[in-house]
Design a protein around this motif. Structure first.
Motif, short mmCIF file in Angstrom:
data_model
loop_
_atom_site.label_atom_id
_atom_site.label_comp_id
_atom_site.label_asym_id
_atom_site.label_seq_id
_atom_site.Cartn_x
_atom_site.Cartn_y
_atom_site.Cartn_z
N ALA A 130 0.70 -1.02 0.14
CA ALA A 130 0.04 0.08 -0.05
C ALA A 130 0.85 1.36 0.04
N GLY A 131 1.33 1.61 -1.30
CA GLY A 131 2.17 2.80 -1.26
C GLY A 131 1.28 3.74 -2.08
N SER A 132 1.44 3.70 -3.40
CA SER A 132 0.48 4.63 -4.09
C SER A 132 -0.94 4.26 -3.89
N ASP A 133 -1.11 3.11 -3.72
CA ASP A 133 -2.42 2.56 -3.49
C ASP A 133 -2.66 2.67 -1.94
N PHE A 232 -9.13 6.72 5.52
CA PHE A 232 -8.66 7.24 4.27
C PHE A 232 -8.80 8.64 4.16
N VAL A 233 -9.90 9.10 4.48
CA VAL A 233 -10.25 10.82 4.13
C VAL A 233 -9.33 11.66 5.10
N VAL A 234 -8.99 10.83 6.25
CA VAL A 234 -8.28 11.67 7.36
C VAL A 234 -6.73 11.74 6.56
N THR A 238 -5.16 15.34 5.16
CA THR A 238 -3.79 15.62 5.56
C THR A 238 -3.00 15.99 4.45
N LEU A 239 -2.83 14.88 3.59
CA LEU A 239 -1.81 15.07 2.34
C LEU A 239 -2.21 16.01 1.31
N ASP A 240 -3.40 16.40 1.32
CA ASP A 240 -3.91 17.78 0.42
C ASP A 240 -3.13 18.71 1.02
N LYS A 241 -3.08 19.03 2.42
CA LYS A 241 -2.40 20.13 3.07
C LYS A 241 -0.92 20.18 3.26
N ALA A 310 -10.67 26.42 1.05
CA ALA A 310 -10.97 25.44 -0.31
C ALA A 310 -10.30 24.21 -0.19
N LYS A 311 -10.81 23.28 -0.79
CA LYS A 311 -10.01 21.61 -0.98
C LYS A 311 -8.85 21.94 -1.31
N GLY A 312 -8.43 22.41 -2.34
CA GLY A 312 -6.92 22.66 -2.58
C GLY A 312 -6.20 21.25 -3.08
N TYR A 362 8.37 11.12 -2.21
CA TYR A 362 7.33 10.94 -1.01
C TYR A 362 6.38 11.68 -0.91
N GLU A 363 5.40 11.49 0.06
CA GLU A 363 3.95 12.27 0.13
C GLU A 363 2.98 12.30 -1.28
N GLY A 364 3.45 10.95 -1.92
CA GLY A 364 2.70 10.69 -3.21
C GLY A 364 3.62 10.96 -4.25
N THR A 365 3.93 9.83 -4.83
CA THR A 365 4.79 9.84 -6.22
C THR A 365 4.20 11.28 -7.04
N ARG A 370 -0.25 13.63 -10.55
CA ARG A 370 -0.68 13.60 -11.83
C ARG A 370 -2.30 13.09 -11.95
N LEU A 371 -2.41 12.00 -11.37
CA LEU A 371 -3.50 11.12 -11.10
C LEU A 371 -4.64 12.03 -10.41
N VAL A 372 -4.11 12.76 -9.25
CA VAL A 372 -5.10 13.51 -8.49
C VAL A 372 -5.42 14.64 -9.32
N ILE A 373 -4.34 15.41 -10.22
CA ILE A 373 -5.01 16.55 -10.95
C ILE A 373 -5.88 16.15 -12.13
N1 COS Z 1 -10.21 14.58 0.33
C1 COS Z 1 -11.31 14.01 0.60
N2 COS Z 1 -11.83 12.79 0.33
C2 COS Z 1 -11.22 12.15 -0.65
C3 COS Z 1 -9.93 12.49 -1.20
C4 COS Z 1 -9.37 13.78 -0.68
N3 COS Z 1 -8.81 14.72 -1.10
N4 COS Z 1 -9.52 11.92 -2.15
C5 COS Z 1 -10.38 10.78 -2.13
N5 COS Z 1 -11.19 11.11 -1.17
C6 COS Z 1 -12.36 9.97 -0.87
C7 COS Z 1 -13.19 9.77 -2.24
O1 COS Z 1 -14.21 10.85 -2.21
C8 COS Z 1 -13.69 8.53 -1.87
O2 COS Z 1 -15.15 8.75 -0.93
P1 COS Z 1 -16.15 7.63 -1.17
O3 COS Z 1 -15.57 6.26 -0.65
O4 COS Z 1 -17.06 8.13 -0.29
O5 COS Z 1 -16.50 7.65 -2.48
C9 COS Z 1 -12.67 7.87 -1.12
O6 COS Z 1 -11.84 8.65 -0.53
C10 COS Z 1 -11.83 6.89 -2.16
O7 COS Z 1 -11.38 7.85 -3.07
P2 COS Z 1 -10.92 7.24 -4.38
O8 COS Z 1 -11.85 6.11 -5.20
O9 COS Z 1 -10.59 8.31 -5.43
O10 COS Z 1 -9.45 6.50 -4.13
P3 COS Z 1 -8.16 5.79 -4.83
O11 COS Z 1 -8.21 4.52 -3.99
O12 COS Z 1 -8.61 5.70 -6.21
O13 COS Z 1 -7.02 6.66 -4.46
C11 COS Z 1 -5.26 8.12 -4.73
C12 COS Z 1 -6.47 7.72 -4.53
C13 COS Z 1 -4.58 7.38 -5.66
C14 COS Z 1 -5.17 9.78 -4.79
C15 COS Z 1 -4.68 7.97 -3.13
O14 COS Z 1 -4.71 6.30 -2.96
C16 COS Z 1 -3.39 8.45 -2.94
O15 COS Z 1 -3.19 9.73 -2.55
N6 COS Z 1 -2.32 7.74 -3.07
C17 COS Z 1 -1.03 8.17 -2.70
C18 COS Z 1 -0.80 8.05 -1.23
C19 COS Z 1 0.53 8.60 -0.65
O16 COS Z 1 0.42 9.93 -0.95
N7 COS Z 1 1.44 8.01 -0.14
C20 COS Z 1 2.50 8.62 0.43
C21 COS Z 1 2.87 8.16 1.80
S1 COS Z 1 2.31 9.16 3.10
S2 COS Z 1 3.98 10.25 3.34
#
Ligand code: COS
Length: 379
Positions: A130-133, A232-234, A238-241, A310-312, A362-365, A370-373
């Motif tokens: 569970a890295g990118s996924d 997952f939302v937490v 967090t990562l968005d910020k 904003a979500k950002g 780190y903090e998402g490749t 680009r997937l998020v964008i």
């Molecule tokens: N803010 C709030 N909710 C979010 C969100 C966000 N930025 N991104 C996703 N969600 C919610 C979705 O709305 C969805 O909710 P529901 O279940 O209610 O529909 C749920 O989370 C699942 O979203 P999604 O299907 O888009 O998730 P994916 O499994 O496709 O994964 C990515 C999305 C790839 C963006 C995510 O797995 C990711 O960021 N991976 C990288 C992780 C990372 O950065 N790792 C680094 C290590 S930590 S230093």
């Protein structure tokens, strides 16, 4: 209205961070890059200067910095040493889930101690599968009475071996996938936690990166952040910020390499004149200067959006991907401008090149950014 001037307070913060990087980090950056020691002395000073708790809200004793303030500070600190900067930044990364989702009691109990004495924290999301996924976390948390029992393994955890507190993402209902995840606050001295291998990294060697093992680790149900299923939302919020700060680090690393290469190019003479007077070098420097400014604008915009509610997600991802790509390109160019000297450890640019690479990972490749964008602009 658009105003590019920083406030008096922001200018003062910027100056404090710049001085700290210059005086406390830069002089020992090569030592901690080449040795195996952890820079505890620098972290103690970073605590005293308020950087280790700068994002903790003021009501809990921290600096209460906004995302924009944090970006300004991050750009300066990273110029001292990207590895040490990462150690400092990861504290904010680990505190963010508690700041965003913690109760008053959780904030009081777990954040306030970090404002009273030096301590590090870690954000424990990544696992081997569970890295990118990130939704595929298999570390499990089972509710037993008034406690949760956590079992599993984490890897590539920054501050893993030096933290006092972990925020751990685990699954309470694996069949639900990412919707079964939960986030827990776990003190590092909880029985059953074992620190695994410390990674031997290409760059950012002053930072500590380890595996972590959780074997029947019991935490009170009061340590659950938000609710079961919200993990997952937490993590995503967090990562968005946090990604805006990684973008700021990209700007700072690029600036460190650029400023060094620029001075070098202005003084290094070949064919009877400074190499900066050759158009190929001058244009390279012009492109770099332009990209650094563009990256900073993306970072500040993302941070400003976050500060204004904003979500950002898209803008943070853009800032992180673009700025870290700029850092990578710039450091490679800086090595090239210095030529043979650039490849030697006597000059700082080879270290910056090695350090920059991690910002793209780190903090998402940057592929994930680009997937998020892409997701945000196409759906
Ligand atoms: N803010 C709030 N909710 C979010 C969100 C966000 N930025 N991104 C996703 N969600 C919610 C979705 O709305 C969805 O909710 P529901 O279940 O209610 O529909 C749920 O989370 C699942 O979203 P999604 O299907 O888009 O998730 P994916 O499994 O496709 O994964 C990515 C999305 C790839 C963006 C995510 O797995 C990711 O960021 N991976 C990288 C992780 C990372 O950065 N790792 C680094 C290590 S930590 S230093």
């Amino acid at each position: 209205m658009i105003d590019f001037r920083l406030t008096e307070e922001q200018l003062a913060l910027q100056e404090t961070a710049r001085r700290f990087a210059e005086r406390e980090m830069k002089p020992v950056a090569a030592k901690y890059d080449q040795g195996k020691e952890f820079p505890w002395d620098v972290m103690q000073k970073a605590f005293e200067a308020g950087f280790l708790s700068c994002t903790i809200p003021e009501e809990y004793g921290g600096g209460g910095l906004s995302a924009l303030d944090t970006a300004i500070v991050s750009e300066e600190l990273v110029m001292g040493c990207p590895g040490m900067f990462t150690t400092i930044m990861v504290n904010s990364l680990a505190f963010t889930p508690i700041i965003l989702f913690g109760t008053h009691e959780q904030k009081q109990k777990f954040l306030t101690p970090f404002t009273k004495e030096m301590g590090l924290a870690a954000f424990c999301l990544t696992e081997r599968e569970a890295g990118s996924d990130a939704g595929k976390v298999i570390t499990a948390a089972e509710k037993v009475g008034s406690e949760y029992v956590i079992n599993g393994e984490k890897c590539f955890i920054s501050n893993g071996g030096v933290a006092k507190l972990y925020v751990v993402f685990a699954n309470t209902a694996r069949a639900k996938g990412s919707r079964g995840m939960a986030a827990f606050i776990v003190p590092a001295d909880t029985p059953g936690i074992q620190i695994g291998k410390e990674e031997d990294k290409m760059g950012q060697r002053a930072s500590n990166t380890t595996e972590l093992f959780f074997d029947d680790v019991r935490v009170s149900a009061e340590n659950l952040l938000a609710k079961e299923g919200m993990g997952f939302v937490v993590a995503m919020k967090t990562l968005d910020k946090a990604r805006a700060s990684v973008g700021a680090a990209g700007v700072g690393v690029a600036r460190a390499a650029y400023e060094y290469a620029l001075e070098y190019a202005k003084t290094r003479q070949q064919f009877g004149k400074p190499i900066a007077s050759f158009q190929h070098i001058a244009f390279k420097l012009a492109d770099i200067a332009t990209e650094i400014d563009a990256a900073r604008f993306l970072v500040w915009h993302a941070a400003w959006l976050i500060d204004n509610g904003a979500k950002g997600a898209k803008e943070s991802a853009m800032a992180k991907a673009y700025a870290s790509d700029v850092a990578m390109r710039t450091t490679v160019d800086a090595v090239q401008i210095l030529g043979g000297y650039g490849y030697m450890k006597d000059y700082p640019v080879e270290k910056l090149m090695r350090d920059a690479k991690l910002l793209q990972i780190y903090e998402g490749t940057n592929e994930i950014q680009r997937l998020v964008i892409a997701h945000e602009i196409t759906t």
